[in-house]
Design an enzyme around this catalytic site. Sequence first.
Site, PDB file in Angstrom:
ATOM      1  N   GLY A 101      31.803 -18.406 -16.063  1.00  0.00           N
ATOM      2  CA  GLY A 101      30.841 -19.023 -15.167  1.00  0.00           C
ATOM      3  C   GLY A 101      31.153 -20.451 -14.796  1.00  0.00           C
ATOM      4  O   GLY A 101      30.507 -21.016 -13.935  1.00  0.00           O
ATOM      5  N   CYS A 102      32.123 -21.088 -15.423  1.00  0.00           N
ATOM      6  CA  CYS A 102      32.340 -22.511 -15.184  1.00  0.00           C
ATOM      7  C   CYS A 102      33.816 -22.830 -15.202  1.00  0.00           C
ATOM      8  O   CYS A 102      34.478 -22.669 -16.210  1.00  0.00           O
ATOM      9  CB  CYS A 102      31.612 -23.336 -16.243  1.00  0.00           C
ATOM     10  SG  CYS A 102      31.959 -25.102 -16.133  1.00  0.00           S
TER      11      CYS A 102
END
Length: 263
Positions: A108-109
């Site tokens: 997600g990052c």
Amino acid sequence: MARGLQRPSGGLAPHFARCRMTRVLPQEVPVAIVFNGTTQAVMMATPDKLDAFGIGFALTEGTVTRGDEIETLEVIRHAKGYEVRMWVSDAAADRMAERRRSMMGPVGCGLCGIDSLDQAVRDVPRVISDFAMTTEQVRAATADLRNHQPLHDQTRAVHGAAFWQGDIIAACEDVGRHNALDKLIGTLMQRGIDPEQGAIVLTSRVSIDMVQKVAILGAPILIAVSAPTAQAIEIADKSNLTVAALSRGDHFETFTHPERIRP
């Protein structure tokens, strides 16, 4: 009771039938990015186009500035994941030391693991291309991206990134949005496609790391289906990158440098 609904007669509860079905799910495995024998990052990714992933990661992380700085590249499969092993030039190795990662990066990052605040929000080059698109071309690029997402069509669980140059000429998918973009960037380098004469099209939101990667690549226009963050728009504006987001159907919004989007 909602309009149009009827309660079962005689007070009987509605009957629900169960059935077995088969569903295709995407893979999500650890992929180690290794430069000159040192692991720079471990990312959770879809094990597809990992050679392009390694090249794109090396470029957008600032380890290499040109493809010929990667002297060798091999993808090695292990019992628990994959290793993208690259040997880079001495100059590239020095840059790698300045851009260190020390932990596994979740999907997600794209910035997780950076051990310096300065490295997380880094300066990126200004985009110099005068490439432009019409409003109709922006809408067409987003619509065409749907035709280049076979894994998404099967799983509904991956992101897509594509390059538009009159048509979608390259597209990649991954469980991580930044991984999909790195795979696309690596593919463009492998095929010798000039990123300054086209647009990046994304299925994901526009976050800081996505803007940084596109600006480093040098592509002048970023089109996305979802919305941007405020900080991503600040960086895009400073880097002279055009961001057109919330592109769905006949609608999109231009957030920065609208001069590249013409009626």
